[in-house]
Design an enzyme around this catalytic site. Structure first.
Site, PDB file in Angstrom:
ATOM      1  N   GLY A 124     -10.578  -7.267  -6.178  1.00  0.00           N
ATOM      2  CA  GLY A 124      -9.982  -6.638  -7.358  1.00  0.00           C
ATOM      3  C   GLY A 124      -9.677  -5.169  -7.149  1.00  0.00           C
ATOM      4  CB  THR A 126      -3.804  -4.891  -8.911  1.00  0.00           C
ATOM      5  OG1 THR A 126      -3.431  -5.021  -7.539  1.00  0.00           O
ATOM      6  CG2 THR A 126      -2.578  -4.600  -9.756  1.00  0.00           C
ATOM      7  CD  GLU A 127      -7.901  -0.065 -12.663  1.00  0.00           C
ATOM      8  OE1 GLU A 127      -7.443   0.768 -13.483  1.00  0.00           O
ATOM      9  OE2 GLU A 127      -9.001   0.058 -12.117  1.00  0.00           O
ATOM     10  N   PRO A 128      -3.488  -2.583 -14.591  1.00  0.00           N
ATOM     11  CG  PRO A 128      -3.859  -3.287 -16.786  1.00  0.00           C
ATOM     12  CD  PRO A 128      -4.575  -2.925 -15.522  1.00  0.00           C
ATOM     13  CB  ALA A 130      -3.645   1.512 -10.541  1.00  0.00           C
ATOM     14  CB  THR A 158      -5.587 -14.108  -5.657  1.00  0.00           C
ATOM     15  OG1 THR A 158      -4.282 -13.572  -5.851  1.00  0.00           O
ATOM     16  CG2 THR A 158      -5.493 -15.474  -4.979  1.00  0.00           C
ATOM     17  CG  HIS A 342      17.100 -30.278   0.058  1.00  0.00           C
ATOM     18  ND1 HIS A 342      16.765 -29.467   1.101  1.00  0.00           N
ATOM     19  CD2 HIS A 342      16.255 -31.328   0.121  1.00  0.00           C
ATOM     20  CE1 HIS A 342      15.750 -30.009   1.769  1.00  0.00           C
ATOM     21  NE2 HIS A 342      15.429 -31.145   1.205  1.00  0.00           N
ATOM     22  N   GLY A 343      21.498 -29.389  -1.742  1.00  0.00           N
ATOM     23  CA  GLY A 343      22.452 -29.582  -2.845  1.00  0.00           C
ATOM     24  C   GLY A 343      21.729 -29.684  -4.175  1.00  0.00           C
ATOM     25  CD  GLU A 367      -3.260  -9.831   0.329  1.00  0.00           C
ATOM     26  OE1 GLU A 367      -3.521  -9.283   1.399  1.00  0.00           O
ATOM     27  OE2 GLU A 367      -3.795 -10.880  -0.069  1.00  0.00           O
TER      28      GLU A 367
HETATM   29  C1  LIG Z   1       0.276 -13.731  -8.258  1.00  0.00           C
HETATM   30  C2  LIG Z   1      -0.327 -12.406  -7.944  1.00  0.00           C
HETATM   31  C3  LIG Z   1      -1.545 -12.334  -7.285  1.00  0.00           C
HETATM   32  C4  LIG Z   1      -2.131 -11.097  -7.020  1.00  0.00           C
HETATM   33  N1  LIG Z   1      -3.383 -11.041  -6.436  1.00  0.00           N
HETATM   34  C5  LIG Z   1      -4.034  -9.837  -6.365  1.00  0.00           C
HETATM   35  C6  LIG Z   1      -5.406  -9.762  -5.949  1.00  0.00           C
HETATM   36  O1  LIG Z   1      -6.040 -10.771  -5.615  1.00  0.00           O
HETATM   37  N2  LIG Z   1      -6.021  -8.546  -5.975  1.00  0.00           N
HETATM   38  C7  LIG Z   1      -5.377  -7.414  -6.334  1.00  0.00           C
HETATM   39  O2  LIG Z   1      -5.999  -6.356  -6.337  1.00  0.00           O
HETATM   40  N3  LIG Z   1      -4.061  -7.439  -6.712  1.00  0.00           N
HETATM   41  C8  LIG Z   1      -3.391  -8.628  -6.742  1.00  0.00           C
HETATM   42  N4  LIG Z   1      -2.068  -8.677  -7.151  1.00  0.00           N
HETATM   43  C9  LIG Z   1      -1.380  -7.435  -7.502  1.00  0.00           C
HETATM   44  C10 LIG Z   1      -0.240  -7.088  -6.537  1.00  0.00           C
HETATM   45  O3  LIG Z   1      -0.765  -6.655  -5.324  1.00  0.00           O
HETATM   46  C11 LIG Z   1       0.654  -6.037  -7.238  1.00  0.00           C
HETATM   47  O4  LIG Z   1       1.342  -6.721  -8.259  1.00  0.00           O
HETATM   48  C12 LIG Z   1       1.616  -5.366  -6.282  1.00  0.00           C
HETATM   49  O5  LIG Z   1       0.910  -4.543  -5.387  1.00  0.00           O
HETATM   50  C13 LIG Z   1       2.678  -4.524  -6.999  1.00  0.00           C
HETATM   51  O6  LIG Z   1       2.142  -3.730  -8.011  1.00  0.00           O
HETATM   52  P1  LIG Z   1       2.789  -3.751  -9.482  1.00  0.00           P
HETATM   53  O7  LIG Z   1       2.865  -5.189  -9.868  1.00  0.00           O
HETATM   54  O8  LIG Z   1       2.005  -2.848 -10.364  1.00  0.00           O
HETATM   55  O9  LIG Z   1       4.247  -3.213  -9.288  1.00  0.00           O
HETATM   56  P2  LIG Z   1       4.731  -1.655  -9.357  1.00  0.00           P
HETATM   57  O10 LIG Z   1       3.819  -0.806  -8.524  1.00  0.00           O
HETATM   58  O11 LIG Z   1       4.937  -1.279 -10.758  1.00  0.00           O
HETATM   59  O12 LIG Z   1       6.121  -1.761  -8.610  1.00  0.00           O
HETATM   60  C14 LIG Z   1       7.345  -2.201  -9.218  1.00  0.00           C
HETATM   61  C15 LIG Z   1       8.470  -2.029  -8.216  1.00  0.00           C
HETATM   62  O13 LIG Z   1       8.602  -0.640  -7.878  1.00  0.00           O
HETATM   63  C16 LIG Z   1       8.494  -0.467  -6.492  1.00  0.00           C
HETATM   64  N5  LIG Z   1       7.846   0.815  -6.188  1.00  0.00           N
HETATM   65  C17 LIG Z   1       6.702   1.315  -6.723  1.00  0.00           C
HETATM   66  N6  LIG Z   1       6.433   2.504  -6.197  1.00  0.00           N
HETATM   67  C18 LIG Z   1       7.412   2.763  -5.302  1.00  0.00           C
HETATM   68  C19 LIG Z   1       7.716   3.851  -4.432  1.00  0.00           C
HETATM   69  N7  LIG Z   1       6.917   4.911  -4.339  1.00  0.00           N
HETATM   70  N8  LIG Z   1       8.821   3.785  -3.670  1.00  0.00           N
HETATM   71  C20 LIG Z   1       9.625   2.711  -3.718  1.00  0.00           C
HETATM   72  N9  LIG Z   1       9.407   1.655  -4.528  1.00  0.00           N
HETATM   73  C21 LIG Z   1       8.314   1.689  -5.299  1.00  0.00           C
HETATM   74  C22 LIG Z   1       7.687  -1.647  -5.982  1.00  0.00           C
HETATM   75  O14 LIG Z   1       7.868  -1.895  -4.613  1.00  0.00           O
HETATM   76  C23 LIG Z   1       8.205  -2.753  -6.881  1.00  0.00           C
HETATM   77  O15 LIG Z   1       9.399  -3.259  -6.363  1.00  0.00           O
HETATM   78  C24 LIG Z   1      -1.455  -9.918  -7.391  1.00  0.00           C
HETATM   79  C25 LIG Z   1      -0.210  -9.987  -8.034  1.00  0.00           C
HETATM   80  C26 LIG Z   1       0.335 -11.209  -8.327  1.00  0.00           C
HETATM   81  C27 LIG Z   1       1.636 -11.256  -9.057  1.00  0.00           C
END
Ligand SMILES: Cc1cc2nc3c(=O)[nH]c(=O)nc-3n(C[C@H](O)[C@H](O)[C@H](O)COP(=O)(O)OP(=O)(O)OC[C@H]3O[C@@H](n4cnc5c(N)ncnc54)[C@H](O)[C@@H]3O)c2cc1C
Length: 383
Positions: A124, A126-128, A130, A158, A342-343, A367
């Site tokens: 864990g 990721t945060e909303p 971060a 995950t 596969h059409g 990741e």
């Molecule tokens: C199904 C699923 C499973 C996951 N599993 C895990 C897990 O087990 N543990 C965990 O900790 N996290 C997990 N995650 C979180 C995942 O790693 C994040 O969603 C991912 O890193 C992107 O962060 P964000 O969703 O906040 O997107 P944001 O950071 O908001 O990014 C949005 C877009 O902006 C782009 N962007 C952001 N900053 C920049 C920059 N400086 N320059 C250029 N482009 C930029 C990004 O590339 C992306 O295209 C999971 C996510 C999903 C959807």
């Protein structure tokens, strides 16, 4: 340099392939359709030793190299992206940091049950607020006597809810760096069932729909002082190192998805007839397949090279980033072309390629998004 696999690797691949074909493939459609975490398959994988492949035997694992482990994720993902990521998150994101950064006591306490599959692991970070900016996190851990008290939440985790052991990254204070205050980040091992640790939203996803993706909530969650993983303040480095390994796992998931979609497409175009010929006899089909196969082979070499780098090098961030970036983009391209070849049938859920296309998309996001991988690669070029 030798590109041929050893006998040992070939034997391991045969084992993974047979398991994938016999145990995973028959359930893959159901797992996706019903968004069902494949608990029975996980139990079977545990029995077969698939949940502790790169963990040394002294901690209850199989003592194999990273390449054997990633071949397992690859073979599983050829038939089911969900099953591939369950193994990858458990192995790369939970067991690997305990093995790399844990004390002897922590390794002895946690690894045998994780490696045998008696327990499942998760990570864990990721945060909303971060995601890509992982340093922006808000979850806090405060030392109170002999316990750390955690408050905050994590999203998109995950193996959430099904996992028993969680590596959690949290802010433990502030530090002065070059005259500026910065967050001090540390990492912890948190067990399911600890009071104050609960699960929130379960995400409904486009793909890997059998993989459980949950919100984790910490409300005055007290864990023992000795559950700090690595040194206080070193948590961000631990998370980044962990993700380097995790990216090789996701790269092999992406590789497996691409290979699976290509295999099915080859079978399909040999059978399907239009204009009195199989569609495999049209040059457009042949050229599409040639491009798909070439890209898959290039991805495979990058993924295997990254796995070898993990086995032999201390730092393998660039190899991991290149493998994940390329394999994920190849997976997206190849699965999309597979649907096209596969059409109309490719768009129908009964044919697996649409599931593979939905599953492939996430490999470009989690990741570290593809943009993050490009940052890692270009950062090393320009340093
Ligand atoms: C199904 C699923 C499973 C996951 N599993 C895990 C897990 O087990 N543990 C965990 O900790 N996290 C997990 N995650 C979180 C995942 O790693 C994040 O969603 C991912 O890193 C992107 O962060 P964000 O969703 O906040 O997107 P944001 O950071 O908001 O990014 C949005 C877009 O902006 C782009 N962007 C952001 N900053 C920049 C920059 N400086 N320059 C250029 N482009 C930029 C990004 O590339 C992306 O295209 C999971 C996510 C999903 C959807």
């Amino acid at each position: 340099m030798d590109f041929t696999l050893s006998k040992k690797h070939e034997m391991a691949r045969t084992l993974f392939k047979e398991f994938a074909e016999n145990e995973v493939k028959p359930l893959a459609q159901d797992v996706d359709e019903n968004e069902q975490f494949p608990e029975e398959t996980v139990a079977k994988m545990a029995k077969s030793g698939f949940l502790g492949i790169p963990i040394p035997k002294e901690y209850g694992g199989q003592g194999c190299d990273p390449l054997t482990y990633i071949m397992c994720v690859e073979e599983l993902s050829k038939v089911c992206g969900t099953t591939g990521v369950i193994v990858s998150a458990h192995t790369s994101l939970c067991m690997d940091p305990i093995l790399t950064f844990g004390t002897e006591e922590q390794k002895k306490k946690y690894l045998p049950d994780l490696a045998s599959g008696k327990k499942l692991g998760a990570f864990g970070l990721t945060e909303p607020g971060a995601g890509t900016d992982a340093q922006g996190q808000q979850t806090k851990a405060v030392l109170d006597g002999d316990e750390w008290v955690l408050n905050g939440s994590k999203c998109f985790i995950t193996n959430g809810k099904y996992a028993d052991v969680y590596i959690i990254i949290a802010v433990t204070g502030t530090v002065e760096k070059r005259g500026r205050k910065q967050k001090e980040i540390s990492s912890f091992i948190v067990e399911k069932g600890t009071p104050g640790f609960s699960f929130g939203t379960k995400e409904k996803k486009m793909g890997i729909r059998g993989s459980a993706t949950y919100e984790l909530i910490f409300e005055d969650c007290r864990i023992p002082k000795e559950n700090l993983l690595g040194k206080k303040g070193k948590g961000f480095g631990i998370a980044m190192h962990t993700l380097d390994g995790g990216r090789i796992g996701i790269a092999s998931q992406a590789l497996g998805l691409a290979e699976g979609a290509l295999e099915r497409t080859i079978e399909y175009v040999k059978e399907r007839k239009q204009f009195g010929r199989t569609i495999g006899q049209f040059q457009n089909t042949q050229f599409q397949l040639a491009d798909m196969a070439t890209k898959v082979e290039a991805a495979k070499n990058l993924v295997y090279k990254a796995a070898m780098a993990k086995a032999t090098q201390k730092v393998y961030s660039v190899e991991a980033a290149m493998a994940k970036l390329y394999a994920a983009e190849v997976a997206m391209e190849v699965t999309t072309k597979a649907v096209q070849l596969h059409g109309g049938y490719g768009y129908i859920r009964e044919y697996d390629v649409e599931r593979m296309m939905r599953d492939a998309k996430i490999t470009e996001i989690y990741e570290g998004t593809s943009e993050v991988q490009r940052m890692v690669i270009s950062g090393s070029l320009l340093k």
